[in-house]
Design an enzyme around this catalytic site. Structure first.
Site, PDB file in Angstrom:
ATOM      1  CB  CYS A   1     -14.089  11.302  20.576  1.00  0.00           C
ATOM      2  SG  CYS A   1     -15.262  11.781  19.501  1.00  0.00           S
TER       3      CYS A   1
ATOM      4  CG  HIS B   1     -24.987  -0.855  -4.909  1.00  0.00           C
ATOM      5  ND1 HIS B   1     -25.829   0.372  -4.992  1.00  0.00           N
ATOM      6  CD2 HIS B   1     -23.829  -0.360  -4.847  1.00  0.00           C
ATOM      7  CE1 HIS B   1     -25.193   1.158  -5.221  1.00  0.00           C
ATOM      8  NE2 HIS B   1     -24.004   1.122  -4.663  1.00  0.00           N
TER       9      HIS B   1
ATOM     10  CB  ILE C   1     -24.742   1.824  -0.719  1.00  0.00           C
ATOM     11  CG1 ILE C   1     -25.231   3.055  -0.075  1.00  0.00           C
ATOM     12  CG2 ILE C   1     -25.982   1.004  -1.243  1.00  0.00           C
ATOM     13  CD1 ILE C   1     -25.551   4.061  -1.324  1.00  0.00           C
TER      14      ILE C   1
ATOM     15  CB  SER D   1     -20.488   2.671  -8.046  1.00  0.00           C
ATOM     16  OG  SER D   1     -21.957   2.195  -7.673  1.00  0.00           O
TER      17      SER D   1
ATOM     18  CE  LYS E   1     -25.312   1.598  -8.993  1.00  0.00           C
ATOM     19  NZ  LYS E   1     -23.615   1.515  -9.384  1.00  0.00           N
TER      20      LYS E   1
ATOM     21  CB  CYS F   1     -11.209  14.592  20.885  1.00  0.00           C
ATOM     22  SG  CYS F   1     -11.771  14.307  19.094  1.00  0.00           S
TER      23      CYS F   1
ATOM     24  NE  ARG G   1     -19.230   7.553  -8.287  1.00  0.00           N
ATOM     25  CZ  ARG G   1     -19.436   8.956  -8.243  1.00  0.00           C
ATOM     26  NH1 ARG G   1     -18.535   9.768  -8.851  1.00  0.00           N
ATOM     27  NH2 ARG G   1     -20.551   9.250  -7.599  1.00  0.00           N
TER      28      ARG G   1
ATOM     29  CD  GLU H   1      -2.514   1.840   0.549  1.00  0.00           C
ATOM     30  OE1 GLU H   1      -3.284   0.744  -0.285  1.00  0.00           O
ATOM     31  OE2 GLU H   1      -2.421   3.001  -0.248  1.00  0.00           O
TER      32      GLU H   1
ATOM     33  CB  CYS I   1     -19.035  14.461  18.994  1.00  0.00           C
ATOM     34  SG  CYS I   1     -18.656  16.206  19.395  1.00  0.00           S
TER      35      CYS I   1
END
Lengths: 487, 420
Positions: free
Chosen positions: A407, A55, A53, A344, A256, A447, A317, A37, A409
């Site tokens: 943190c 799909h 999502i 996607s 989409k 934080c 994308r 990576e 929140c």
């Protein structure tokens, strides 16, 4: 054997959702696998800006590779969720139609979905769709309902896949930017810009936006990845208009459309836009697109308010002109597998892509012997926010750092931050994506300084060396005692 | 399960929490103050500049000195203090109110009280709330975070700084950063007038030749890893004129663009919020929509001077005491309505039998304004004001003898405020 001399069976380039799925799949077999990576952490490229999502599989024609892997991938998520414990919910997808013409497209989507094998798909009348989703604009005329659609937290999903792979012996090299692949007798010599070398018999190119450059670096096929930018806006928890399903408009030709997404963590996301650009590093957002997204989102769900925006971000994308996935062995180079153009529904398809690439590798001659000690399970990570009073009481007794809420929140404790650091997430963004600390309403104003101190203490580096996301993204310039005001 | 029982639980140990605690404890009630930080005093401790206490103590103090006046008194009183302790949830039952508290030292426990004072203060609006376009590099801070890093932790966040918004914290930070050797390249304000106090504009910007760009906006943030530059654009007739945009190269961007009351805990208990202030709706007793839950200070509405916070909190403390003694149970209250040119008036109700004190903000900048207060058609008070502006809160007191006991549908006539 000298570590430099080691020849891995497989090197996978790119630790996004595809690379992560591929190495996790391979980790079930008796193989030596390395994941390479370029970023300081995994999932920091395309995947971190994913809409999250899962799909249902009605958007693409049955002839496409996309549709096949999308359906297969969708079905695999329950088992993966059971094994890896990342946040995932099958809340269902709704496509809302606002005219008779749009209903015709809905019928087409329905037919396409049925042909693809989407289970329990239904075409809905106005009454049916409003009873399913009362947050919709009452002008809706009908739509499509796909109960198998879902939502996932994309970074936790990628983290979990890689964690599981590492647990089963996969090695991960971060800050490894591939710039050249040289074919030796029966293996590839992979060189990084940082001056490291990795040898591997098989190479998988799942480099996302840079898959074209990596392909070129291996003298394989020439193609061009075109970044298609999507801007998204995140709204606070319990936002007004929060729907209980993912809401899609009737799709346009290439995208989409702008969606309304109740995220798996309870916030609300609207977006994305779709805009082809040149620069693969351009993650900027614009006023015009904010306008556009909110006009489209509030048309579907009128109660959505831009007053509740926490933050905005953009993702790219990695698209190919064919608009389909490109997953096959290189025709020019041996033992080099292309996994490109994964846009996607790439996240949905990713578990199936892992399986598909495993089969391709097998066909290319890679010997697959199942491990006897393969352990697919990860323990459920502790999240103070989700615990009952009694559970938290017991936990703090065993480790008081669970009682120190760093943190406010998102209610993330010191112990969770330390857990993230131990797992190798040592940047502010890495910790944010792993724990959600800094992702809430104050966006880190309360934080950040606490997290900086915890990183400095746990990693043993001075605070000036801590970055937001690697590279030159330093946070603190200098400590006061090191400043000479007389200069 | 661990439980602690008190008469009053106060959430937040900043200026508001401390002043209300002292007021309540002076009557002998059992009081606990809960705060997430390891110290009393809240944000005051990072405000090491002076200018505090001019109204309350008639002298000029720094933030820590101002806080110390309250801290030393609290320590002399029989008040329980829970530090490093986060209130995570609040529930309101008929007679008892319950707060879940979480800490390393004490574990997790419930605090039961007859009354609660919300004194959590506020948080800063940030880049995300504004939707400023551009990239998302490191080097973007809220002014308060930068203040904290510099004044408490001793870290300088950057060396070439642009400040967005002319709020007071941003102005104070412009001077503070200059003193520390950083270069402040400008303060960019969207409005045609500064949002901070006049004295801060003069003492923090003009004295150091820091440019103030009024009617300007940031139209782009540049930089991949760390901030590299911002694009600044003048507003003409309210619209950014891109042809006059200019770039400022910088490595740091501070946002001082307003504060928002922190009411997530409040909302978790189902308490109603006033969308105009972001704080809870309160009656003449400073009591929220939940019986026995009070609010004061910046959690109720954002103040520009800490002196007013302390004053409001003292008043709130008195009301809590009266509530505990059952003195205010069956009081008649009328509605307060907000008219022309005013943003809000606090509290949202008034009482007929005693003196009322209101805090409010104008929506306009105007010389020689008149505050009109009416009960029905009758003018109760006409108050001439030399100068009003949104940045400066003002107060008015109304005596009970000025009010008519006129009812409409069983309620006193609404008290109408407007600015002319």
């Amino acid at each position: 054997m000298n570590i430099k001399e080691k020849i891995y069976d497989v090197a996978v380039i790119g630790a996004g959702c595809c690379g992560a799925s591929i190495v996790r799949k391979l980790s079930a077999y008796d193989l030596s696998v390395v994941l390479l990576e370029k970023c300081v952490d995994i999932g920091f490229g395309v995947s971190k800006a994913n809409s999250g999502i899962i799909h249902a599989g009605f958007h693409h024609p049955v002839t496409s590779l996309k549709a096949r892997l999308e359906i297969r991938g969708n079905l695999m998520f329950d088992q993966l969720h059971y094994e890896l414990n990342f946040p995932f919910k099958r809340i269902g997808i709704i496509v809302a139609a606002f005219s008779i013409e749009e209903m015709k497209t809905v019928e087409h989507l329905y037919a396409q979905g049925i042909a693809n094998g989407v289970p329990r798909l239904e075409v809905c009348s106005r009454e049916r769709i409003l009873s399913l989703e009362p947050q919709l604009n009452p002008d809706v005329v009908g739509g499509l309902f796909a109960p198998t659609g879902g939502i996932v937290e994309p970074y936790r999903y990628v983290f979990a896949l890689v964690e599981s792979a590492e647990k089963n012996g996969v090695e991960v090299k971060k800050n490894f930017t591939v710039w050249r692949g040289v074919r030796k007798e029966d293996y590839w010599m992979i060189e990084s810009k940082e001056g490291e070398f990795v040898k591997a018999k098989y190479v998988v190119n799942s480099a996302g936006l840079y898959a074209d450059e990596v392909s070129k670096a291996f003298n394989a096929e020439e193609f061009k990845i075109i970044p298609r930018k999507g801007e998204e806006f995140l709204l606070q928890r319990n936002a007004r208009g929060l729907p209980s399903h993912v809401i899609f408009p009737v799709p346009g030709k290439h995208t989409k459309g702008v969606l309304v997404i109740p995220t798996v963590e309870g916030t609300l996301m609207v977006g994305p836009t779709a805009e082809e650009i040149e620069d693969k590093e351009d993650l900027s957002t614009t006023y015009q697109n904010l306008e556009k997204v909110f006009v489209q989102a509030t048309y579907m769900v009128p109660k959505i308010s831009r007053r509740e925006i926490i933050t905005s971000f953009a993702g790219l994308r990695p698209t190919l002109p064919s608009n389909d996935f490109y997953i096959e062995p290189s025709k020019k180079q041996p033992n080099f597998i292309q996994v490109a153009g994964i846009q996607s529904p790439g996240l949905t398809a990713s578990p199936a892509i892992g399986e598909y690439v495993k089969d391709i590798l097998k066909n290319c001659g890679l010997k697959l012997i199942e491990k006897t000690d393969y352990d697919p399970y990860l323990p459920k990570p502790v999240k103070v926010r989700e615990l009952s009073f009694e559970e938290l009481e017991r936990l703090i007794e065993s480790d008081p750092r669970y009682g120190n809420i760093v943190c406010r929140c998102e209610t993330v404790s010191e112990a969770e931050i330390i857990e993230a650091i131990r797992k190798g997430h040592t940047t502010l963004d890495g910790i944010k994506f792993y724990t959600r600390a800094g992702m809430g309403l104050c966006q880190g104003a309360f934080c950040s300084y606490r997290i900086l101190k915890i990183i400095a203490r746990e990693v043993g580096i001075p605070i000036e060396k801590i970055t937001k996301r690697g590279g030159d993204s330093w946070i603190i310039y200098k400590r006061l005692q090191d400043i000479d005001l007389n200069q | 399960m661990k439980e602690k029982i008190y008469d009053v639980a106060i959430i937040g140990a900043g200026a508001a929490g401390m002043a209300s605690a002292l007021e309540i404890a002076s009557t002998g009630a059992r009081v606990v103050v809960i705060d997430r930080e390891p110290h009393l005093g809240g944000i005051l401790l990072q405000c090491i500049h002076n200018g505090f206490g001019l109204h309350l103590f008639k002298e000029e103090l720094t933030g820590p000195e101002y806080a110390e006046r309250f801290i030393s008194e609290i320590k002399r009183k029989d008040i329980d203090i829970l530090l490093n302790s986060t209130a995570t949830r609040m529930a309101v039952f008929q007679t008892i109110k319950q707060i879940n508290v979480c800490s390393s030292e004490h574990g997790v426990f419930k605090v039961n009280a007859k009354a609660i004072v919300l004194a959590m203060g506020c948080r800063e609006r940030n880049r995300g709330n504004l939707g400023i376009p551009g990239t998302r590099p490191a080097g973007i801070f809220t002014a308060g975070l930068a203040q904290r890093l510099l004044n408490i932790d001793g870290y300088l966040p950057g060396k070439r700084v642009v400040i967005v918004g002319s709020g007071d914290i941003g102005l104070i930070m412009a001077r503070r950063l200059t003193w520390t050797g950083a270069e402040v390249l400008g303060v960019v304000e969207i409005l045609p007038y500064p949002s901070g106090l006049t004295r801060n504009i003069v003492q923090c910007l003009y004295d150091y030749d820091i440019p103030l760009y009024l009617s300007h906006v940031i139209t782009k943030i540049e930089g991949r890893d760390r901030v590299e530059a911002v694009e600044v654009t003048p507003l003409e007739n309210g619209i950014p004129n891109q042809s006059k945009s200019f770039r400022i190269e910088c490595d740091t961007l501070l946002f001082s663009v307003g504060l928002v009351p922190e009411n997530e805990l409040t909302q978790s208990a189902g308490i109603k919020i006033n969308p105009e202030t972001g704080g809870p709706i309160v009656d003449a007793r400073l009591m929220t929509s939940a019986e026995g839950v009070f609010a004061c200070g910046n959690v109720l509405h954002v103040h520009d001077l800490v002196d007013w916070v302390s004053q409001e909190a003292q008043l709130c403390g008195k009301e809590v005491v009266a509530f505990l003694e059952g003195k205010t149970r069956d009081e008649t209250q009328g509605r307060v309505s907000v008219g022309a040119n005013l943003k809000y008036v606090i509290p949202n109700k008034y009482r007929l039998k005693t003196k009322n004190r209101f805090s409010m903000r104008a929506l306009v900048v105007q010389d020689k304004a008149t505050l009109m207060i009416k009960q029905g058609e009758r003018v109760v008070k006409r108050l001439p004001l030399r100068h009003v502006k949104p940045a400066e809160m003002f107060h008015v007191e109304i005596k009970s003898e000025d009010l008519d006991e006129v009812y409409e549908n069983g309620e006193p006539l609404p008290l109408q405020f407007s600015l002319e």
